[in-house]
Structures are given as structure tokens and as C-alpha cells.
Design an enzyme around this catalytic site. Structure first.
Site, PDB file in Angstrom:
ATOM      1  N   HIS A  43       0.825  -1.211   0.000  1.00 12.02           N
ATOM      2  CA  HIS A  43       0.000   0.000   0.000  1.00 12.02           C
ATOM      3  C   HIS A  43       0.858   1.259   0.000  1.00 12.02           C
ATOM      4  O   HIS A  43       1.616   1.494   0.941  1.00 12.02           O
ATOM      5  CB  HIS A  43      -0.892  -0.028   1.247  1.00 12.02           C
ATOM      6  CG  HIS A  43      -1.893   1.062   1.324  1.00 12.02           C
ATOM      7  ND1 HIS A  43      -2.057   1.840   2.449  1.00 12.02           N
ATOM      8  CD2 HIS A  43      -2.793   1.509   0.422  1.00 12.02           C
ATOM      9  CE1 HIS A  43      -3.028   2.707   2.254  1.00 12.02           C
ATOM     10  NE2 HIS A  43      -3.480   2.533   1.021  1.00 12.02           N
ATOM     11  N   GLU A  70       1.103  -0.462  -4.814  1.00 11.44           N
ATOM     12  CA  GLU A  70      -0.019   0.454  -5.055  1.00 11.44           C
ATOM     13  C   GLU A  70       0.447   1.887  -4.885  1.00 11.44           C
ATOM     14  O   GLU A  70       1.328   2.168  -4.071  1.00 11.44           O
ATOM     15  CB  GLU A  70      -1.145   0.137  -4.053  1.00 11.44           C
ATOM     16  CG  GLU A  70      -2.440   0.892  -4.298  1.00 11.44           C
ATOM     17  CD  GLU A  70      -2.599   2.114  -3.403  1.00 11.44           C
ATOM     18  OE1 GLU A  70      -3.634   2.796  -3.540  1.00 11.44           O
ATOM     19  OE2 GLU A  70      -1.681   2.406  -2.586  1.00 11.44           O
ATOM     20  N   ASP A  72      -0.814   6.417  -5.668  1.00 14.42           N
ATOM     21  CA  ASP A  72      -1.874   7.404  -5.914  1.00 14.42           C
ATOM     22  C   ASP A  72      -1.321   8.489  -6.840  1.00 14.42           C
ATOM     23  O   ASP A  72      -0.196   8.954  -6.652  1.00 14.42           O
ATOM     24  CB  ASP A  72      -2.311   8.056  -4.599  1.00 14.42           C
ATOM     25  CG  ASP A  72      -2.759   7.040  -3.572  1.00 14.42           C
ATOM     26  OD1 ASP A  72      -3.910   6.602  -3.645  1.00 14.42           O
ATOM     27  OD2 ASP A  72      -1.946   6.694  -2.686  1.00 14.42           O
ATOM     28  N   HIS A  85      -0.727  10.791  -1.934  1.00  9.07           N
ATOM     29  CA  HIS A  85      -2.058  10.350  -1.536  1.00  9.07           C
ATOM     30  C   HIS A  85      -3.000  11.494  -1.224  1.00  9.07           C
ATOM     31  O   HIS A  85      -4.075  11.611  -1.800  1.00  9.07           O
ATOM     32  CB  HIS A  85      -1.979   9.416  -0.329  1.00  9.07           C
ATOM     33  CG  HIS A  85      -3.324   9.012   0.189  1.00  9.07           C
ATOM     34  ND1 HIS A  85      -3.988   9.716   1.180  1.00  9.07           N
ATOM     35  CD2 HIS A  85      -4.151   7.982  -0.159  1.00  9.07           C
ATOM     36  CE1 HIS A  85      -5.154   9.148   1.414  1.00  9.07           C
ATOM     37  NE2 HIS A  85      -5.273   8.099   0.622  1.00  9.07           N
ATOM     38  N   GLU A 153      -3.819   4.153  -8.508  1.00 13.62           N
ATOM     39  CA  GLU A 153      -5.094   4.793  -8.181  1.00 13.62           C
ATOM     40  C   GLU A 153      -5.122   6.234  -8.672  1.00 13.62           C
ATOM     41  O   GLU A 153      -4.218   7.024  -8.375  1.00 13.62           O
ATOM     42  CB  GLU A 153      -5.350   4.787  -6.669  1.00 13.62           C
ATOM     43  CG  GLU A 153      -6.673   5.469  -6.311  1.00 13.62           C
ATOM     44  CD  GLU A 153      -6.946   5.545  -4.830  1.00 13.62           C
ATOM     45  OE1 GLU A 153      -7.805   6.352  -4.429  1.00 13.62           O
ATOM     46  OE2 GLU A 153      -6.302   4.792  -4.064  1.00 13.62           O
TER      47      GLU A 153
END
Length: 293
Positions: A43, A70, A72, A85, A153
């Protein structure tokens, strides 16, 4: 910046469910997922061990042997894509100190050069002092250097019109839309259903995920443009995972479930028992070791 090709909202998509719920139920023995136990996903990189969404966090995930990372993605005032993020800079950088008169320090209010001046590591520990907010290009290069896979993301895409097309262009420029990557090394996800639909419309070959937990009756609509339904672990049940697996997604395969954010062995075992395909964690090695045990 390019305009969004469609202006879909979650509500509009659900309103079309009666017309477009054409997903085909999958036979139980045909379910395809990440092989073996649920796959651990780092993450924001291995963010339990290094500053989130930094190159150092990618390096740590690779050092731990975690295959999926992962991140952002957002956009600066001058149109550059950066990996961070929060929609503001104050929590994970020294923006308040460097730019004291520019509250609330929205990412989109700063140029890429201004963001590059910030320290994105000291908040995590002295070891990481001077760590920078990476551009998406830098992040892709580091993930590729380690031969990792990327769960990308789009963070609050409504703030950044056209970011779907721009992100796909950057992925293409950096070699991330070739057959090898789209077949198993890249997933683009968002909490914004319209953004996920746009990604599928623009590049149908790219695997996509929707972050959230749509009603079971609406899964057919989501399956038109996504391959995964990725809910919070706090909302997870085996019945829901089974319902998602029973529907074929945008690429004709049973939809998958990645859950977030699980940071301990007990939670990892519970998610595995529910039947998820992947577990997103700040401590992905803890998840991996719990499932191996």
C-alpha cells in the site's frame, strides 16, 4: 488539458443498470484470480517501513519480495503527474514551512518544480530526510527497475479533468501499455466510477478496479467497465466476495476482489477466509507471512 470523454457518476451508472446489466455469471470452477493464497499488495509502497508513495517505499517493497505496489496519482498546477495520496501537501511534506502563506497547500495549486523542493521523508524519520515527492514518470521507472507490478489509483479525479487520458498517455510513453504490462502488470483503479469507466473506454485492454462496495444488484453494471471490486476490509464478507466472483467483468473473466488496508496477521487470515484475491497492506510482508503460516 483533454476533456473527459464521458461524464459518468456512480449514480448515473447505477441508473443505467436495468439497461446494461449484461454481465455473464461465471461457473464456480472457472473462477480466475491471483494464483494460490491472496496476493499481498504494498500500500503506497511498503509504507509501514518507508515514507508512503516515495521511491524509497518502492525499494522497500522490492526488498521484501512483494510483487505488487499500489500508488496514488494527482496533477500539479502546471499539468505534471505526481505520486501522492492526500490532496494537500501538509501531512507528508514540509509544505507549511517552505510555503507558509499558501494554505491549504492543495497539490493542484503548486507547480511540479515547487513540489520538488519539498521534503517528503522527514515526517517519517530522519533516515528519509530529503526524500522527494516523485513524479509518475520517476515512479514508473523505479517500479520497472525492480520488475514490480503496479496498482495505480487515480486520486479524486474530479479535481483534475482529463487525468484519465493523461495518465494513460504517460503509461504509454513509459512502456506500460504494451502487451506484457496490460496482461498482468498493471491495474488502474479509483473510487470514482466515472473515471474507471473512462479508463476502460479510452484503453479497453487495461485492467481496471473500482474502489468501494456497490450493491450486489448493481455488480452487473460495474462489470461493464471494471475487472475488480475493491472494498474496505471493514465491510468485507464472504457472501459479498462470492457474489463478485460470480460475475464476469469487463474482460470476460470473473471479477476479482482486492481488500484494503489490512496490517496484521489476524486481519490477513480473515480476508483470506472470505476468499479475496489480494490484500493491500502497509506491511505486506506481515500479510504474506500470515498466509504462508
Amino acid at each position: 488539458m483533454p476533456k473527459r470523454p464521458v461524464a459518468l457518476t456512480a449514480g448515473a451508472l447505477l441508473g443505467m443498470s436495468a439497461l446494461f446489466a449484461t454481465a455473464v455469471p461465471a461457473a464456480a470452477d472457472a473462477q480466475e484470480s491471483f494464483k494460490g493464497a491472496p496476493t499481498p499488495v504494498a500500500h503506497r509502497g511498503a509504507s509501514g517501513y518507508a515514507p508512503e508513495n516515495t521511491l524509497a517505499a518502492v525499494d522497500k517493497a522490492a526488498a521484501l519480495g512483494i510483487r505488487w505496489v499500489e500508488n496514488d496519482v494527482q496533477r500539479t498546477r502546471d499539468g505534471k503527474l505526481v505520486v501522492i495520496h492526500d490532496t494537500t501537501l501538509d501531512r507528508t511534506t514540509d509544505a507549511e514551512e517552505v510555503y507558509p502563506d499558501r494554505a491549504p497547500w492543495n497539490v493542484g495549486d503548486f507547480t511540479a518544480a515547487e513540489i520538488a523542493k519539498l521534503d517528503a521523508g522527514s515526517w517519517f524519520g530522519k533516515k528519509y530526510a530529503g526524500t522527494k515527492v516523485p513524479t509518475l514518470k520517476q515512479y514508473l521507472a523505479r517500479v520497472g527497475k525492480h520488475d514490480r507490478k503496479l496498482l495505480l489509483e487515480l486520486k479524486e479525479p474530479g479535481r483534475y479533468p482529463g487525468i484519465e487520458a493523461q495518465t494513460l498517455k504517460e503509461l504509454s510513453n513509459e512502456g506500460w501499455l504494451d502487451g506484457d504490462h496490460v496482461d498482468g502488470k498493471l491495474i488502474v483503479q479509483s473510487f470514482d466510477a466515472g473515471a474507471v469507466a473512462n479508463v476502460h473506454l479510452l484503453k479497453p485492454a487495461v485492467k481496471t478496479g473500482f474502489l468501494g462496495k456497490p450493491d450486489v444488484d448493481d455488480l452487473g453494471t460495474y462489470a461493464l467497465f471494471t475487472d475488480q471490486i475493491n472494498p474496505s476490509s471493514s465491510t468485507l464478507t464472504k457472501d459479498y466476495v462470492d457474489a463478485v466472483h460470480a460475475v464476469r467483468g469487463a474482460h470476460g473473466k470473473p471479477m476479482q476482489v482486492l481488500t484494503w488496508t489490512v496490517n496484521d496477521a489476524k486481519g490477513a487470515r480473515a480476508a483470506a477466509k472470505a476468499g479475496v484475491d489480494g490484500i493491500i497492506s502497509n506491511f505486506p510482508d506481515v500479510v504474506r507471512d500470515a498466509l504462508e503460516d
